[in-house]
Design a protein around this motif. Sequence first.
Motif, PDB file in Angstrom:
ATOM      1  N   ARG A  96     -72.825 -15.010  27.308  1.00 60.82           N
ATOM      2  CA  ARG A  96     -73.818 -14.151  26.654  1.00 60.82           C
ATOM      3  C   ARG A  96     -75.216 -14.377  27.230  1.00 60.82           C
ATOM      4  O   ARG A  96     -75.984 -13.433  27.386  1.00 60.82           O
ATOM      5  N   MET A  97     -75.542 -15.631  27.501  1.00 59.83           N
ATOM      6  CA  MET A  97     -76.879 -15.947  27.989  1.00 59.83           C
ATOM      7  C   MET A  97     -77.191 -15.155  29.257  1.00 59.83           C
ATOM      8  O   MET A  97     -78.255 -14.540  29.384  1.00 59.83           O
ATOM      9  N   GLY A  98     -76.237 -15.142  30.176  1.00 61.42           N
ATOM     10  CA  GLY A  98     -76.469 -14.428  31.423  1.00 61.42           C
ATOM     11  C   GLY A  98     -76.410 -12.923  31.266  1.00 61.42           C
ATOM     12  O   GLY A  98     -77.214 -12.192  31.842  1.00 61.42           O
ATOM     13  N   LEU A  99     -75.477 -12.444  30.434  1.00 67.15           N
ATOM     14  CA  LEU A  99     -75.242 -11.007  30.333  1.00 67.15           C
ATOM     15  C   LEU A  99     -76.238 -10.322  29.395  1.00 67.15           C
ATOM     16  O   LEU A  99     -76.872  -9.328  29.764  1.00 67.15           O
ATOM     17  N   GLU A 100     -76.382 -10.840  28.184  1.00 62.79           N
ATOM     18  CA  GLU A 100     -77.218 -10.156  27.198  1.00 62.79           C
ATOM     19  C   GLU A 100     -78.712 -10.287  27.481  1.00 62.79           C
ATOM     20  O   GLU A 100     -79.490  -9.379  27.172  1.00 62.79           O
ATOM     21  N   GLY A 101     -79.107 -11.429  28.048  1.00 62.59           N
ATOM     22  CA  GLY A 101     -80.518 -11.571  28.385  1.00 62.59           C
ATOM     23  C   GLY A 101     -80.951 -10.511  29.380  1.00 62.59           C
ATOM     24  O   GLY A 101     -81.974  -9.842  29.189  1.00 62.59           O
ATOM     25  N   TYR A 102     -80.145 -10.328  30.408  1.00 63.67           N
ATOM     26  CA  TYR A 102     -80.502  -9.322  31.420  1.00 63.67           C
ATOM     27  C   TYR A 102     -80.313  -7.913  30.878  1.00 63.67           C
ATOM     28  O   TYR A 102     -81.049  -7.002  31.246  1.00 63.67           O
ATOM     29  N   ALA A 103     -79.331  -7.736  29.976  1.00 62.04           N
ATOM     30  CA  ALA A 103     -79.141  -6.424  29.363  1.00 62.04           C
ATOM     31  C   ALA A 103     -80.378  -6.016  28.570  1.00 62.04           C
ATOM     32  O   ALA A 103     -80.817  -4.861  28.639  1.00 62.04           O
ATOM     33  N   ALA A 104     -80.969  -6.960  27.841  1.00 59.79           N
ATOM     34  CA  ALA A 104     -82.190  -6.662  27.085  1.00 59.79           C
ATOM     35  C   ALA A 104     -83.335  -6.328  28.039  1.00 59.79           C
ATOM     36  O   ALA A 104     -84.150  -5.434  27.773  1.00 59.79           O
ATOM     37  N   TYR A 105     -83.396  -7.048  29.155  1.00 55.34           N
ATOM     38  CA  TYR A 105     -84.414  -6.781  30.175  1.00 55.34           C
ATOM     39  C   TYR A 105     -84.289  -5.341  30.679  1.00 55.34           C
ATOM     40  O   TYR A 105     -85.279  -4.596  30.760  1.00 55.34           O
ATOM     41  N   GLU A 142     -75.658  -6.064  12.837  1.00 50.42           N
ATOM     42  CA  GLU A 142     -76.080  -6.933  13.933  1.00 50.42           C
ATOM     43  C   GLU A 142     -75.197  -6.701  15.159  1.00 50.42           C
ATOM     44  O   GLU A 142     -75.688  -6.615  16.290  1.00 50.42           O
ATOM     45  N   LYS A 143     -73.901  -6.575  14.929  1.00 47.92           N
ATOM     46  CA  LYS A 143     -72.966  -6.302  16.026  1.00 47.92           C
ATOM     47  C   LYS A 143     -73.291  -4.969  16.690  1.00 47.92           C
ATOM     48  O   LYS A 143     -73.337  -4.865  17.921  1.00 47.92           O
ATOM     49  N   ILE A 144     -73.554  -3.944  15.867  1.00 47.02           N
ATOM     50  CA  ILE A 144     -73.913  -2.634  16.395  1.00 47.02           C
ATOM     51  C   ILE A 144     -75.203  -2.718  17.206  1.00 47.02           C
ATOM     52  O   ILE A 144     -75.328  -2.102  18.280  1.00 47.02           O
ATOM     53  N   PHE A 145     -76.163  -3.484  16.713  1.00 50.28           N
ATOM     54  CA  PHE A 145     -77.451  -3.641  17.378  1.00 50.28           C
ATOM     55  C   PHE A 145     -77.277  -4.170  18.805  1.00 50.28           C
ATOM     56  O   PHE A 145     -77.833  -3.628  19.763  1.00 50.28           O
ATOM     57  N   HIS A 146     -76.464  -5.205  18.963  1.00 53.98           N
ATOM     58  CA  HIS A 146     -76.255  -5.784  20.293  1.00 53.98           C
ATOM     59  C   HIS A 146     -75.470  -4.830  21.199  1.00 53.98           C
ATOM     60  O   HIS A 146     -75.746  -4.753  22.404  1.00 53.98           O
ATOM     61  N   LEU A 147     -74.522  -4.101  20.629  1.00 56.75           N
ATOM     62  CA  LEU A 147     -73.807  -3.100  21.420  1.00 56.75           C
ATOM     63  C   LEU A 147     -74.750  -2.004  21.903  1.00 56.75           C
ATOM     64  O   LEU A 147     -74.640  -1.530  23.038  1.00 56.75           O
ATOM     65  N   GLN A 148     -75.681  -1.613  21.048  1.00 52.57           N
ATOM     66  CA  GLN A 148     -76.633  -0.575  21.422  1.00 52.57           C
ATOM     67  C   GLN A 148     -77.584  -1.047  22.520  1.00 52.57           C
ATOM     68  O   GLN A 148     -77.970  -0.258  23.390  1.00 52.57           O
ATOM     69  N   ILE A 149     -77.964  -2.316  22.491  1.00 52.27           N
ATOM     70  CA  ILE A 149     -78.806  -2.854  23.560  1.00 52.27           C
ATOM     71  C   ILE A 149     -78.083  -2.750  24.891  1.00 52.27           C
ATOM     72  O   ILE A 149     -78.640  -2.298  25.897  1.00 52.27           O
ATOM     73  N   VAL A 150     -76.824  -3.170  24.889  1.00 47.41           N
ATOM     74  CA  VAL A 150     -76.035  -3.116  26.119  1.00 47.41           C
ATOM     75  C   VAL A 150     -75.879  -1.674  26.588  1.00 47.41           C
ATOM     76  O   VAL A 150     -76.017  -1.370  27.782  1.00 47.41           O
ATOM     77  N   ALA A 151     -75.608  -0.749  25.657  1.00 46.05           N
ATOM     78  CA  ALA A 151     -75.472   0.664  26.021  1.00 46.05           C
ATOM     79  C   ALA A 151     -76.774   1.215  26.589  1.00 46.05           C
ATOM     80  O   ALA A 151     -76.757   2.088  27.465  1.00 46.05           O
ATOM     81  N   SER A 152     -77.914   0.677  26.119  1.00 47.07           N
ATOM     82  CA  SER A 152     -79.225   1.164  26.565  1.00 47.07           C
ATOM     83  C   SER A 152     -79.531   0.821  28.014  1.00 47.07           C
ATOM     84  O   SER A 152     -80.457   1.382  28.606  1.00 47.07           O
ATOM     85  N   THR A 153     -78.757  -0.097  28.603  1.00 54.37           N
ATOM     86  CA  THR A 153     -78.995  -0.462  30.007  1.00 54.37           C
ATOM     87  C   THR A 153     -78.633   0.680  30.949  1.00 54.37           C
ATOM     88  O   THR A 153     -79.115   0.741  32.075  1.00 54.37           O
ATOM     89  N   LYS A 156     -72.875   0.834  33.714  1.00 51.98           N
ATOM     90  CA  LYS A 156     -71.483   0.841  33.270  1.00 51.98           C
ATOM     91  C   LYS A 156     -70.788  -0.501  33.488  1.00 51.98           C
ATOM     92  O   LYS A 156     -69.854  -0.842  32.747  1.00 51.98           O
ATOM     93  N   TYR A 157     -71.232  -1.274  34.454  1.00 52.74           N
ATOM     94  CA  TYR A 157     -70.574  -2.559  34.715  1.00 52.74           C
ATOM     95  C   TYR A 157     -70.947  -3.588  33.645  1.00 52.74           C
ATOM     96  O   TYR A 157     -70.102  -4.361  33.185  1.00 52.74           O
ATOM     97  N   ILE A 158     -72.202  -3.605  33.240  1.00 46.62           N
ATOM     98  CA  ILE A 158     -72.619  -4.497  32.158  1.00 46.62           C
ATOM     99  C   ILE A 158     -71.924  -4.100  30.859  1.00 46.62           C
ATOM    100  O   ILE A 158     -71.455  -4.964  30.101  1.00 46.62           O
ATOM    101  N   ILE A 159     -71.837  -2.799  30.607  1.00 51.62           N
ATOM    102  CA  ILE A 159     -71.167  -2.313  29.397  1.00 51.62           C
ATOM    103  C   ILE A 159     -69.704  -2.749  29.392  1.00 51.62           C
ATOM    104  O   ILE A 159     -69.178  -3.221  28.373  1.00 51.62           O
ATOM    105  N   HIS A 160     -69.042  -2.622  30.529  1.00 51.69           N
ATOM    106  CA  HIS A 160     -67.630  -3.014  30.641  1.00 51.69           C
ATOM    107  C   HIS A 160     -67.461  -4.514  30.425  1.00 51.69           C
ATOM    108  O   HIS A 160     -66.552  -4.949  29.707  1.00 51.69           O
ATOM    109  N   MET A 161     -68.322  -5.326  31.021  1.00 53.27           N
ATOM    110  CA  MET A 161     -68.208  -6.773  30.866  1.00 53.27           C
ATOM    111  C   MET A 161     -68.439  -7.197  29.422  1.00 53.27           C
ATOM    112  O   MET A 161     -67.767  -8.093  28.907  1.00 53.27           O
TER     113      MET A 161
END
Length: 248
Positions: A96-105, A142-153, A156-161
């Motif tokens: 999560r640290m590597g994936l979600e941090g950059y997804a938020a960026y 909270e789960k929806i919130f994090h999914l929406q952040i990832v979708a906002s990137t 498609k590769y980040i979303i898939h991971m």
Amino acid sequence: MITKAQLDERLKQNPFTVLWEVIYQSIADEISHGLLLPGDKINEIQLANSLGISRTPIKSAISKLVDDGLLIKDGKRSALVSDLNVKDYFSLYEARMGLEGYAAYLAAKNASPYHLKLLKETISKIHDATHSGNYTEYRNYEKIFHLQIVASTNNKYIIHMYDYLMQDLSRYQFSLTKRARLESHSENYLLGEYRKHLRIYEAIYHGMALEAKDAVETDIVTMYKTICVISGSTLLSNPPSDSESESS
């Protein structure tokens, strides 16, 4: 456990879905949401009889669940829900640290007005759940919130991971963060969690990419430390510090 009525409804909604895949997903969802707990037994014959189907799709579903680590075999015709492995939990949070941090960026840079609107609506629902003390609703939003952040990137590769991580992540989050809540004052716990997510939202909304990345990573570091405390684990004797998160 899934009932015949629930199975029929799922098949009605998805008529072209393979039967064993529907059963697999139903059992996986129940494990992820804590409806089936570690040690609970699933018997192929009993489940097949209750659903009014043959054992073949049950066997296929259970075999896949065993392969995915959600079940362990308990004889030829039954399986047990596997226990939670704290080491795996830490591995998930490292991912999560590597994936979600950059997804938020990326979300702070790329989020469309539509995605920002969705995030605003969800953070409002998190706020309401926090102040009503409804832990179940809080966790869902909270789960929806994090999914929406990832979708906002819009990547498609980040979303898939992230989709790949979600099944195990939901299970571990439900179990261990529930323990964290029970070992603290519920109102204070939810309020602290809400404030962290509000910081993430505001950073994304204002296009502050580095601030968004730091806010997500700080949230994940906090969870590392919480899990160390409630598990009594020394597996992560030196969790990443907040300063390390900022520089990563």
